[in-house]
Design a protein around this motif. Sequence first.
Motif, short mmCIF file in Angstrom:
data_model
loop_
_atom_site.label_atom_id
_atom_site.label_comp_id
_atom_site.label_asym_id
_atom_site.label_seq_id
_atom_site.Cartn_x
_atom_site.Cartn_y
_atom_site.Cartn_z
N ALA A 1 0.78 -1.43 0.00
CA ALA A 1 -0.12 -0.04 0.02
C ALA A 1 0.94 1.29 -0.13
CB ALA A 1 -0.84 -0.03 1.20
N ARG A 2 1.93 1.17 0.73
CA ARG A 2 2.68 2.24 1.07
C ARG A 2 3.44 2.68 -0.55
NH1 ARG A 2 5.55 1.12 6.70
NH2 ARG A 2 3.78 2.02 7.94
N ALA A 3 3.69 1.45 -1.30
CA ALA A 3 4.30 1.84 -2.49
C ALA A 3 3.47 2.36 -3.62
CB ALA A 3 4.77 0.41 -2.88
N VAL A 4 2.20 2.01 -3.36
CA VAL A 4 1.27 2.43 -4.31
C VAL A 4 0.79 4.11 -4.18
CG1 VAL A 4 -1.16 2.53 -5.01
CG2 VAL A 4 -0.15 0.27 -4.81
N PHE A 5 0.77 4.16 -2.64
CA PHE A 5 0.24 5.55 -2.46
C PHE A 5 1.41 6.65 -2.27
CE2 PHE A 5 -3.10 2.97 0.00
CZ PHE A 5 -4.32 3.40 -0.65
N SER A 6 2.47 6.07 -2.51
CA SER A 6 3.88 6.88 -2.41
C SER A 6 3.59 8.14 -3.68
CB SER A 6 4.89 6.02 -2.41
OG SER A 6 5.16 5.37 -3.46
N ASP A 7 3.06 7.71 -4.59
CA ASP A 7 3.06 8.60 -5.66
C ASP A 7 1.79 9.42 -6.03
OD1 ASP A 7 5.53 7.44 -7.08
OD2 ASP A 7 4.26 5.76 -8.10
N ILE A 8 1.01 9.43 -4.86
CA ILE A 8 -0.15 10.27 -4.77
C ILE A 8 0.00 11.46 -3.81
CG2 ILE A 8 -2.57 10.04 -4.15
CD1 ILE A 8 -1.56 8.16 -6.19
N ALA A 9 -0.28 12.70 -4.45
CA ALA A 9 -0.52 13.89 -3.75
C ALA A 9 -1.88 14.17 -3.24
CB ALA A 9 0.20 14.84 -4.95
N PRO A 10 -1.64 14.75 -1.87
CA PRO A 10 -2.99 15.00 -1.58
C PRO A 10 -3.84 16.09 -2.37
CG PRO A 10 -1.41 15.85 -0.02
CD PRO A 10 -0.74 14.90 -0.95
N ASP A 11 -3.17 16.87 -2.96
CA ASP A 11 -3.41 18.05 -3.82
C ASP A 11 -3.86 17.56 -5.31
OD1 ASP A 11 -0.86 18.08 -4.25
OD2 ASP A 11 -0.65 20.16 -3.93
N ARG A 12 -4.08 16.39 -5.52
CA ARG A 12 -4.08 15.82 -6.81
C ARG A 12 -5.69 16.28 -7.38
NH1 ARG A 12 -2.04 9.86 -8.17
NH2 ARG A 12 -3.09 9.31 -10.25
N ALA A 13 -6.58 16.45 -6.58
CA ALA A 13 -7.88 17.09 -6.91
C ALA A 13 -7.99 18.65 -6.69
CB ALA A 13 -8.91 16.29 -6.40
N PRO A 14 -8.88 19.27 -7.22
CA PRO A 14 -8.90 20.72 -6.97
C PRO A 14 -9.22 20.63 -5.31
CG PRO A 14 -9.95 20.17 -8.97
CD PRO A 14 -9.72 18.71 -8.36
N SER A 15 -9.16 21.82 -4.75
CA SER A 15 -9.39 22.17 -3.40
C SER A 15 -10.76 22.25 -3.12
CB SER A 15 -8.75 23.49 -2.66
OG SER A 15 -9.23 23.93 -1.73
N PRO A 16 -11.46 21.67 -1.96
CA PRO A 16 -12.85 21.60 -1.85
C PRO A 16 -13.08 23.25 -1.27
CG PRO A 16 -11.68 20.38 0.06
CD PRO A 16 -10.71 20.70 -1.19
N ALA A 17 -12.07 23.93 -0.80
CA ALA A 17 -12.73 25.13 -0.44
C ALA A 17 -12.68 26.11 -1.43
CB ALA A 17 -11.32 25.72 0.51
N LEU A 18 -12.20 25.67 -2.63
CA LEU A 18 -12.41 26.67 -3.92
C LEU A 18 -13.07 26.15 -4.90
CD1 LEU A 18 -8.56 27.47 -4.03
CD2 LEU A 18 -10.07 28.64 -3.00
N THR A 19 -13.78 25.01 -4.87
CA THR A 19 -14.45 24.24 -5.95
C THR A 19 -16.15 24.20 -5.42
OG1 THR A 19 -12.54 22.73 -6.39
CG2 THR A 19 -14.62 22.09 -7.33
N PRO A 20 -16.56 24.84 -6.24
CA PRO A 20 -18.26 24.62 -6.37
C PRO A 20 -18.67 23.33 -6.19
CG PRO A 20 -18.03 25.99 -7.96
CD PRO A 20 -16.65 25.80 -7.29
N GLY A 21 -19.38 22.51 -5.65
CA GLY A 21 -19.95 21.22 -5.95
C GLY A 21 -18.66 20.21 -5.66
N ALA A 22 -18.64 19.06 -6.31
CA ALA A 22 -17.69 18.08 -6.07
C ALA A 22 -16.16 18.58 -6.80
CB ALA A 22 -18.19 16.62 -6.93
N VAL A 23 -15.26 17.99 -6.10
CA VAL A 23 -13.93 18.44 -6.68
C VAL A 23 -13.58 17.36 -7.68
CG1 VAL A 23 -13.06 18.99 -4.46
CG2 VAL A 23 -12.95 16.53 -5.17
N ALA A 24 -14.13 16.39 -8.17
CA ALA A 24 -14.06 15.49 -9.39
C ALA A 24 -15.49 14.80 -9.52
CB ALA A 24 -12.98 14.41 -8.85
#
Length: 394
Positions: free
Chosen positions: A16-39
Amino acid sequence: MDFTFTEEQQAAVEAARAVFSDIAPDRAPSPALTPGAVAEDIDRQLWHELARTDLLGLTLSPDHGGAGLDPIALCLVLRESAKVLARVPLLESCAVAMAIERYGDRTLAAELLPRAGRGELILTVGANGRSGHDPAELAVSARPYGRAVTGAGDGETDGPAEGSGWVLDGVQSAVPWAQAADRIAVPAHTAGGRPVLALVPRTRDGVTLADQVSTNGERLAEVRLEAVRVEARELIDAAGCWDWLRSLLTTGTCALALGLGERVLAMTAEYTGKREQFGFPIATFQAVAVQAADRYIDLRAMEATLWQAAWRISTDTGGPLPAAGDVAVAKIWASDGVRRVVHTAQHLHGGFGADTDYPLHRYHAWAKQIELSLGPAAAHEEALGDLLAAHPLG
């Protein structure tokens, strides 16, 4: 209690760590700046990578192409997923698959589970009912068709005859990623009040979805069922199925809270170790160190209660209280603990914590969603009180 994990469970964590190591928490738009769902969709790239590394089939038996591990292993992987705010229905899909394998029709399991393990089939579950406060199974009714009623009990019937099945009516709100799911596990109640679990194809006639959005910007749906017909094999009426699945979902949510809290405390330690006032890192100030230490204690309590609950579910071990008592304790700690962790982190980060270019605000939004998912601390305190009243200790 021995909290040592098996070699297989530790291997799952490393994968799991190997898979998630390439994932950034800001991969999707910010919920604070996005009306509606971020994706509009789940993170398909991550979903395929989880399937490629066999993490989606981690808890399925080898007969269905899985590794045969237990809910503890699933919680270990969920813990890692929360550290990067992974936008995938890992908990929901794996938990429903486990319920199908444990309680469901053998032919349906053979049809669905290998595909779920390969990532070809996405499962989700409606666990919030209409409002999130009342038991989810009360929000949908299930009545039989194509069979004769026998006996004078609660109106239940014999085993299904050829061509028979069930009709579902009701609403489940805030269903995670229902728009991306192939089947939705819908808890319902029979005429006699018995809880059952229906595995409803998203495209089945009578199923309509209305978009909803969670606190963290995740796409949810209100799932409305109007005279939806399901085959007899698509409905699990085994005793204890829905209670077991709900406990597993709640325990998995505690694992998400723990992973998120650990990442947030690590971010806070890194920041306060570099931020200086009066020529010294603020981490050396007693007021800062004491607050961070309190949150570390919260995390250790969250961890201990999580593994106790996961162990009870995994082993069906008896105790003074049913396993639901340990699950309630774990969710009480998870809900209160993760809230305290992110609040302290925001405080110690100062204004920097509100900067939308910095990911802390994302973790705060996810923490609030996790805190309330499947009941806040107060709801589980009430449930624990009911269990204590029904099972006096000592």
